[in-house]
Design a protein around this motif. Structure first.
Motif, PDB file in Angstrom:
ATOM      1  N   ARG A 155     -10.423 -88.476   4.368  1.00  0.00           N
ATOM      2  CA  ARG A 155      -9.136 -87.783   4.259  1.00  0.00           C
ATOM      3  C   ARG A 155      -8.035 -88.441   5.073  1.00  0.00           C
ATOM      4  NH1 ARG A 155     -12.245 -84.500   1.858  1.00  0.00           N
ATOM      5  NH2 ARG A 155     -12.122 -82.324   1.376  1.00  0.00           N
ATOM      6  N   ASN A 156      -8.370 -89.097   6.148  1.00  0.00           N
ATOM      7  CA  ASN A 156      -7.339 -89.750   6.951  1.00  0.00           C
ATOM      8  C   ASN A 156      -7.021 -91.168   6.466  1.00  0.00           C
ATOM      9  OD1 ASN A 156      -8.663 -87.908   9.569  1.00  0.00           O
ATOM     10  ND2 ASN A 156      -6.484 -87.838   9.063  1.00  0.00           N
ATOM     11  N   ILE A 200      -6.277 -91.448   2.868  1.00  0.00           N
ATOM     12  CA  ILE A 200      -5.791 -91.224   1.507  1.00  0.00           C
ATOM     13  C   ILE A 200      -4.499 -92.001   1.231  1.00  0.00           C
ATOM     14  CG2 ILE A 200      -4.753 -89.454   0.013  1.00  0.00           C
ATOM     15  CD1 ILE A 200      -6.826 -87.510   0.997  1.00  0.00           C
ATOM     16  N   GLY A 201      -3.686 -92.124   2.250  1.00  0.00           N
ATOM     17  CA  GLY A 201      -2.381 -92.778   2.075  1.00  0.00           C
ATOM     18  C   GLY A 201      -2.465 -94.252   1.717  1.00  0.00           C
ATOM     19  N   PHE A 202      -3.637 -94.850   1.874  1.00  0.00           N
ATOM     20  CA  PHE A 202      -3.807 -96.259   1.495  1.00  0.00           C
ATOM     21  C   PHE A 202      -4.224 -96.413   0.021  1.00  0.00           C
ATOM     22  CE2 PHE A 202      -5.006 -96.255   6.092  1.00  0.00           C
ATOM     23  CZ  PHE A 202      -3.956 -97.028   6.557  1.00  0.00           C
ATOM     24  N   ARG A 238       4.227-101.087   3.408  1.00  0.00           N
ATOM     25  CA  ARG A 238       3.464 -99.839   3.474  1.00  0.00           C
ATOM     26  C   ARG A 238       3.701 -99.056   2.188  1.00  0.00           C
ATOM     27  NH1 ARG A 238       6.684 -95.235   4.357  1.00  0.00           N
ATOM     28  NH2 ARG A 238       8.721 -95.595   5.327  1.00  0.00           N
ATOM     29  N   THR A 239       2.971 -97.961   2.056  1.00  0.00           N
ATOM     30  CA  THR A 239       3.263 -97.046   0.962  1.00  0.00           C
ATOM     31  C   THR A 239       4.280 -96.018   1.430  1.00  0.00           C
ATOM     32  OG1 THR A 239       1.375 -95.700   1.642  1.00  0.00           O
ATOM     33  CG2 THR A 239       1.012 -97.271  -0.153  1.00  0.00           C
ATOM     34  N   CYS A 278       7.139 -88.901  -0.998  1.00  0.00           N
ATOM     35  CA  CYS A 278       7.881 -87.645  -0.824  1.00  0.00           C
ATOM     36  C   CYS A 278       7.314 -86.775   0.292  1.00  0.00           C
ATOM     37  CB  CYS A 278       7.846 -86.841  -2.125  1.00  0.00           C
ATOM     38  SG  CYS A 278       8.308 -87.774  -3.586  1.00  0.00           S
ATOM     39  N   CYS A 338       3.428 -85.160   0.639  1.00  0.00           N
ATOM     40  CA  CYS A 338       2.490 -85.806  -0.288  1.00  0.00           C
ATOM     41  C   CYS A 338       1.630 -86.836   0.439  1.00  0.00           C
ATOM     42  CB  CYS A 338       3.251 -86.500  -1.416  1.00  0.00           C
ATOM     43  SG  CYS A 338       2.173 -87.505  -2.451  1.00  0.00           S
ATOM     44  N   ARG A 357       1.322 -91.064  -1.696  1.00  0.00           N
ATOM     45  CA  ARG A 357       2.213 -92.187  -1.391  1.00  0.00           C
ATOM     46  C   ARG A 357       2.252 -93.223  -2.513  1.00  0.00           C
ATOM     47  NH1 ARG A 357       4.555 -89.078   1.051  1.00  0.00           N
ATOM     48  NH2 ARG A 357       5.840 -90.538   2.222  1.00  0.00           N
ATOM     49  N   CYS A 375       2.665 -95.286   9.808  1.00  0.00           N
ATOM     50  CA  CYS A 375       3.303 -94.038   9.370  1.00  0.00           C
ATOM     51  C   CYS A 375       3.925 -94.233   7.990  1.00  0.00           C
ATOM     52  CB  CYS A 375       4.377 -93.599  10.359  1.00  0.00           C
ATOM     53  SG  CYS A 375       5.213 -92.078   9.835  1.00  0.00           S
ATOM     54  N   VAL A 376       3.605 -93.321   7.076  1.00  0.00           N
ATOM     55  CA  VAL A 376       4.098 -93.421   5.696  1.00  0.00           C
ATOM     56  C   VAL A 376       5.100 -92.304   5.373  1.00  0.00           C
ATOM     57  CG1 VAL A 376       2.178 -94.743   4.767  1.00  0.00           C
ATOM     58  CG2 VAL A 376       1.993 -92.255   4.896  1.00  0.00           C
ATOM     59  N   SER A 377       5.603 -91.638   6.382  1.00  0.00           N
ATOM     60  CA  SER A 377       6.733 -90.706   6.293  1.00  0.00           C
ATOM     61  C   SER A 377       6.503 -89.503   5.383  1.00  0.00           C
ATOM     62  CB  SER A 377       8.021 -91.442   5.875  1.00  0.00           C
ATOM     63  OG  SER A 377       7.949 -91.944   4.561  1.00  0.00           O
ATOM     64  N   CYS A 378       5.276 -89.034   5.276  1.00  0.00           N
ATOM     65  CA  CYS A 378       5.013 -87.853   4.438  1.00  0.00           C
ATOM     66  C   CYS A 378       5.318 -86.557   5.170  1.00  0.00           C
ATOM     67  CB  CYS A 378       3.572 -87.842   3.954  1.00  0.00           C
ATOM     68  SG  CYS A 378       2.341 -87.704   5.275  1.00  0.00           S
ATOM     69  N   ARG A 379       5.305 -86.624   6.484  1.00  0.00           N
ATOM     70  CA  ARG A 379       5.607 -85.474   7.353  1.00  0.00           C
ATOM     71  C   ARG A 379       4.541 -84.390   7.286  1.00  0.00           C
ATOM     72  NH1 ARG A 379      11.764 -84.330   5.823  1.00  0.00           N
ATOM     73  NH2 ARG A 379      11.613 -82.738   7.442  1.00  0.00           N
ATOM     74  N   ARG A 380       3.339 -84.766   6.892  1.00  0.00           N
ATOM     75  CA  ARG A 380       2.251 -83.778   6.898  1.00  0.00           C
ATOM     76  C   ARG A 380       1.919 -83.344   8.323  1.00  0.00           C
ATOM     77  NH1 ARG A 380      -1.405 -82.587   3.108  1.00  0.00           N
ATOM     78  NH2 ARG A 380      -3.229 -83.161   4.350  1.00  0.00           N
ATOM     79  N   ILE A 412       4.260 -80.633   9.124  1.00  0.00           N
ATOM     80  CA  ILE A 412       3.890 -79.444   8.345  1.00  0.00           C
ATOM     81  C   ILE A 412       2.720 -78.709   8.987  1.00  0.00           C
ATOM     82  CG2 ILE A 412       2.877 -78.721   6.143  1.00  0.00           C
ATOM     83  CD1 ILE A 412       4.537 -81.169   4.936  1.00  0.00           C
ATOM     84  N   GLU A 452      11.365 -86.085  11.072  1.00  0.00           N
ATOM     85  CA  GLU A 452      12.621 -86.053  10.306  1.00  0.00           C
ATOM     86  C   GLU A 452      13.773 -86.758  11.032  1.00  0.00           C
ATOM     87  OE1 GLU A 452      14.966 -82.520  10.355  1.00  0.00           O
ATOM     88  OE2 GLU A 452      15.239 -82.536   8.197  1.00  0.00           O
ATOM     89  N   MET A 501      13.481 -90.496  10.823  1.00  0.00           N
ATOM     90  CA  MET A 501      12.855 -91.010   9.602  1.00  0.00           C
ATOM     91  C   MET A 501      13.730 -91.994   8.828  1.00  0.00           C
ATOM     92  SD  MET A 501      11.190 -88.844   6.494  1.00  0.00           S
ATOM     93  CE  MET A 501      12.745 -88.169   5.921  1.00  0.00           C
ATOM     94  N   VAL A 550       8.895 -96.132  10.198  1.00  0.00           N
ATOM     95  CA  VAL A 550       9.239 -94.783  10.646  1.00  0.00           C
ATOM     96  C   VAL A 550       8.617 -94.551  12.020  1.00  0.00           C
ATOM     97  CG1 VAL A 550       9.009 -92.334  10.125  1.00  0.00           C
ATOM     98  CG2 VAL A 550       9.470 -93.967   8.295  1.00  0.00           C
ATOM     99  N   VAL A 566      -4.429 -83.996   9.511  1.00  0.00           N
ATOM    100  CA  VAL A 566      -3.892 -84.097   8.149  1.00  0.00           C
ATOM    101  C   VAL A 566      -3.214 -85.425   7.850  1.00  0.00           C
ATOM    102  CG1 VAL A 566      -3.536 -81.603   8.054  1.00  0.00           C
ATOM    103  CG2 VAL A 566      -1.628 -83.100   8.721  1.00  0.00           C
ATOM    104  N   CYS A 567      -3.092 -86.292   8.840  1.00  0.00           N
ATOM    105  CA  CYS A 567      -2.397 -87.568   8.605  1.00  0.00           C
ATOM    106  C   CYS A 567      -3.159 -88.399   7.584  1.00  0.00           C
ATOM    107  CB  CYS A 567      -2.265 -88.342   9.913  1.00  0.00           C
ATOM    108  SG  CYS A 567      -1.458 -89.946   9.699  1.00  0.00           S
ATOM    109  N   PRO A 568      -2.504 -88.848   6.518  1.00  0.00           N
ATOM    110  CA  PRO A 568      -3.227 -89.558   5.455  1.00  0.00           C
ATOM    111  C   PRO A 568      -3.526 -91.021   5.759  1.00  0.00           C
ATOM    112  CG  PRO A 568      -0.929 -89.368   4.851  1.00  0.00           C
ATOM    113  CD  PRO A 568      -1.099 -88.619   6.157  1.00  0.00           C
ATOM    114  N   THR A 569      -3.024 -91.522   6.893  1.00  0.00           N
ATOM    115  CA  THR A 569      -3.332 -92.913   7.237  1.00  0.00           C
ATOM    116  C   THR A 569      -3.904 -93.061   8.639  1.00  0.00           C
ATOM    117  OG1 THR A 569      -1.082 -93.275   8.044  1.00  0.00           O
ATOM    118  CG2 THR A 569      -1.504 -93.841   5.736  1.00  0.00           C
TER     119      THR A 569
END
Lengths: 707, 214
Positions: free
Chosen positions: A280-281, A283-285, A305-306, A309, A312, A315, B56-61, B64, B84, B87, B110, B185-188
């Motif tokens: 889960r950590n 996913i952004g890749f 990078r990706t 929004c 989300c 990415r 950092c891919v700026s999703c702001r999770r 959140i 934000e 960003m 970011v 929750v960070c996706p990266t």
């Protein structure tokens, strides 16, 4: 569930630029229309005026969000922009969408939607800091590109301002123009509407909150549930290459991460490696799609990078660093953030080949120019038509000799991306006859006689030419996951809207990457036997396909109303073998129930979305002053039926459709929606069923209600 | 003499509770100080959240999840991690050459801001409402004592403390009692919790992105 209602911010902001009036409407009156697109259509229905143009002061443009935007629920950073479109004959209603962070900011400021009408006497921009709304002079902004406009408004408001703005194309009322927010997120078709109102843009700072009815524990549990189901962009649920963790793989999947694919322009180079579904950590890749646009060599060189929004994790955007943009093409920035058509459109125009430097450079240079001027591509049509006319040497018959000779054709012939600098400037500033390529296609066809009426072009007919990709003969809308996507399913989806169908509900299962039999089995369980044909090998229409098409459209409208990303949702498939790769179509209703606190089933929520779709159909009829949709709206270009002359409909290897089968498809489709089978117009019974009796009354008074 | 960079290196393997003289605050906060300053710093349990801007891919999770966890609603104001603000244009706001500076509108990098669990807020609070959680090392606000005066927010070197108007209380990172939601929750994996002995390298990487791009 708690007692508080969450989700909606509470107010719709109404601004009249002629009178400088700023008023608020309570949101409750729009609850039945969910939000987003539903708010837009309802406002335009309520304030409908006959025969106005998109660029008339009376036209209203609505920026709207749904109850989910700003809540932080996955993939809810979308904004829907609704207005009459100058690109379509009779300037019918259309919606454009962008992602980014604009609608969350609008919600944090306390607004679910912003509706702008009238025309300012001088250039202005709209400043929103929470509940303080002011109309500001934009004299210093007028004439600026979108990138500078974003920066200048943020400089005046604060760096955290989210800005939606037009560029020179919108100012000059080029019909094919966009409204764009930071990060390369643009919505097509309504830039000139803002330009006609002398409105350069909107800046928002929101310091409030979107209320959420459910507890953190429930929100996190849903978040975790979704993370176990969601795939890559367009919900590709298997990797695009064989990987150690994956049972399946498919090149079509946008799950691109793999060993050897890099963020090569990152300050610390990152080799993406395998990204298993349950990490889960990471996913952004997963969706590093740059190679699809610029080839793997340049992706590995330029990808930083990706991006994407608010809220989300997927990415889908590519943030690229391309030094040549400055060093070779004298651009102000060597960075470009975009996705999909942003890169592809200039490449289509240049006719370059993936894997070449010219192709990669055309994509990034073109994307940056398009975004700064704020030019829209009409889902690629401007490029496809340009390439055809150029390849067939037709421009010399269409342009004045002086103008023809002034265009640097040699650059195009040599596949030099510098051609784009010249071409897009002509478009943005309406220079010469060629700039009419950015008119609405109906106007261009009439102007240049592209409908088989121009002898100089050998009576060439654009509707008979598959290469130019005009799918709907009446609206002149582009192919957008149409007959090439599940045959009649994609075709039916592409006849309803007035611009290209921005529906991805069907592509998100068709392109999941699962083996065909598994996808077909999911489709069969959902809609019945025969719902999903083999690729490029279609069977005649059946009830299951009609259910598939209707379901896709309703979900699409649901997403644009919630506002949730339809480029990801719905999630009918998953990467989880333990779930037998099944997704969960109830996620949207789970999101809605938790955020708003209004317990709502999937069926109940889909019903509200279908109401919005009926309203769209009715508004189209009202604006056209024509109820015979079958003959005056839902009509396909001839090439859709006549392509591949050596093959028949239903043979392996062709996507050609059949005229009789399509009329049968429309019969069944209209019946499924409760529309009159003869005309395709909603009946009173259907409108009443969806509490749209007032719509039926108005249509009846105009003689536009069937029966 | 303990150097700014050396202080944490030398602390590796040192037990929690060790008392240092020197510049740990200045290192962690980024505040200016000289190495002979007389502060007495006690290295506590726990550590801090640090973002690697490269990832950092700026999703702001992170914003959140933080906001959900602490306040139940969603808002960048309520969130203790701040994405934000920096960003679009980087830590220094809109510059004339914004295209070359950090941020979504610049070089794409970011640079979110996180709390470094320094002592500044505890020291300036006139209500003595901010104290150290002995289990996590986080500086936490006692909302019963907090009057929303904003001294802490004003003096916070990272500008990551806000006074929430709806309740007139200051809010700041409390490390989620040792299980930070932002990192979950960070996706990266861009934002992570670093124990003090690993913090130097992470902060060093972060600090590369806090200045203007020349």
């Amino acid at each position: 569930m708690s007692n508080k209602i969450g989700g909606w911010a509470g107010k719709v902001l109404r601004v009249n630029l002629t009178t400088s009036s700023i008023v608020y409407e309570p949101i409750e009156q729009y609850y039945d229309y969910i939000g987003g697109m539903g708010i837009g259509y309802k406002i335009l229905w309520d304030d409908h005026k006959d025969d106005i143009k998109a660029t008339d002061a009376e036209n209203i443009i609505v920026f709207s969000a749904g109850p989910l935007s700003g809540s932080g629920v996955i993939c809810t950073g979308r904004t829907t922009i609704t207005s009459r479109s100058p690109v379509i004959e009779k300037h019918l209603i259309a919606d454009g969408h962008f992602g980014g962070h604009f609608s969350p900011a609008m919600k944090f400021a306390g607004f679910d939607a912003i509706a702008i009408e009238g025309k300012a006497s001088r250039p202005v921009w709209l400043k929103i800091v929470d509940d303080k709304v002011t109309i500001e002079p934009a004299d210093t902004l007028w004439g600026k590109g979108i990138f500078d406009t974003h920066a200048m408004i943020a400089q005046m408001m604060g760096p955290n301002a989210q800005v939606a703005a037009i560029g020179q194309a919108g100012e000059n009322q080029v019909p094919l123009s966009v409204i764009m927010t930071q990060g390369g997120h643009s919505a097509g078709g309504h830039g000139s509407v803002m330009g006609s109102k002398n409105c350069k843009g909107i800046g928002i700072i929101g310091t409030g909150a979107v209320k959420i009815a459910a507890s953190n524990e429930k929100m996190r549990a849903l978040d975790d549930h979704i993370l176990g189901i969601i795939g890559a962009n367009n919900n590709g649920v298997v990797p695009s290459t064989p990987q150690s963790w994956a049972e399946y793989s498919a090149p079509i999947s946008r799950w691109k991460s793999r060993p050897g694919l890099k963020w090569g322009a990152a300050d610390q180079e990152i080799d993406l490696g395998e990204v298993p579904w349950n990490e889960r950590n990471r996913i952004g890749f997963r969706t590093s799609m740059a190679e699809s646009y610029i080839g793997v060599e340049y992706a590995n060189k330029w990808m930083k990078r990706t991006g994407g929004c608010h809220s989300c994790p997927i990415r889908c955007f590519c943030e690229l660093k391309v030094p040549e943009l400055k060093s070779k093409y004298n651009r102000k920035s060597e960075h470009i953030s975009n996705v999909c058509m942003g890169f592809l459109v200039p490449q289509y125009l240049m006719g370059t080949k993936n894997g070449t430097e010219a192709h990669a450079m055309a994509g990034v240079l073109g994307a940056q120019i398009l975004d700064d001027y704020g030019i829209w591509c009409n889902y690629g049509l401007i490029s496809h038509i340009f390439k055809f006319l150029k390849t067939n040497d037709m421009f010399k018959h269409l342009l004045p000799e002086d103008e023809y000779n002034s265009i640097p054709w040699a650059l195009w012939d040599n596949q030099d991306p510098a051609f784009l600098i010249d071409f897009y400037r002509r478009i943005a500033f309406k220079e010469g006859e060629i700039s009419h390529m950015a008119d609405g296609l109906y106007d261009l066809i009439e102007r240049w006689g592209l409908d088989g009426t121009n002898p100089a072009l050998g009576y060439w007919d654009i509707h008979k030419e598959s290469k130019t990709k005009v799918f709907n003969k009446k609206t002149n809308a582009a192919v957008h996951h149409a007959s090439e996507t599940a045959g009649q399913v994609g075709t039916l989806i592409n006849v309803v809207f007035n611009r290209d169908a921005q529906c991805h509900s069907h592509i998100n299962i068709v392109n999941s990457g699962l083996p065909h039999d598994m996808t077909a089995a999911i489709a069969e369980r959902k809609w019945g036997e025969g719902a999903f044909d083999k690729v490029n090998w279609y069977t005649p229409i059946n009830a299951a396909k009609v259910r598939f098409a209707k379901w896709s459209l309703v979900k699409n409208v649901l997403h644009d109303s919630l506002t949730l990303c339809n480029w990801m949702f719905p999630l009918l498939a998953s990467p989880d073998k333990n779930r037998n790769y099944e997704g969960d179509s109830t996620i949207e209703s789970q999101m809605f129930s938790l955020v708003t606190g209004i317990e709502t089933s999937e069926t109940e929520l889909d019903f509200k979305a279908e109401r919005v779709l009926h309203l769209h159909r009715a508004l189209t009829i009202l604006q056209m002053n024509e109820s015979n949709m079958r003959e005056e709206h839902d009509v396909l270009s001839d090439w859709v039926y006549d392509m591949d002359p050596d093959k028949n409909f239903g043979q392996e290897g062709t996507i050609k459709m059949d005229r009789a089968d399509m009329q049968t498809s429309l019969d069944m489709f209209y019946e499924a929606f409760g529309w009159d089978i003869q005309t395709g117009a909603p009946t009173r019974a259907t409108l009443d069923k969806f509490s749209l009796g007032f719509v039926a009354d108005r249509l009846a008074a105009r003689g536009l209600l069937p029966g | 003499m303990i150097t700014r960079r050396g202080i944490l290196k030398s602390s590796m393997g040192v037990a929690v509770g060790t008392v240092y003289h020197g510049t740990l605050i200045s290192f962690l906060t980024g505040c200016g100080s000289d190495n002979s300053s007389p502060e007495v710093i006690e290295v506590m349990a726990g550590g801090l959240m640090v973002v690697n801007p490269v990832m950092c891919v700026s999703c702001r999770r992170c914003e959140i999840a933080c906001s959900w966890n602490h306040e139940g609603d969603c808002s960048p104001t309520l969130a203790r991690v701040k994405v934000e603000r920096n960003m679009n244009f980087g830590p220094h706001g809109v510059q004339f050459d914004y295209q070359t500076q950090h941020g979504e509108c610049g070089d794409g990098t970011v640079v979110p801001a996180t709390c470094r669990q320094c002592e500044v807020c505890t020291q300036v609070c006139p209500q003595q409402a901010i104290s150290t959680n002995p289990l996590t090392g986080a500086k936490i606000i006692d909302e019963e004592r907090c009057v929303g005066c904003g001294y802490c927010a004003d003096k916070c070197p990272q500008q990551v403390i806000k006074v929430v108007r709806s309740k007139m209380k200051a809010v700041k990172c409390d490390l989620c009692n040792g299980n930070p939601a932002c990192a979950q929750v960070c996706p990266t994996g861009a934002i992570k919790f670093y124990p003090w002995e690993e913090a130097e390298a992470a902060l060093e990487q972060y600090e590369k992105y806090t200045g203007l791009v020349s």
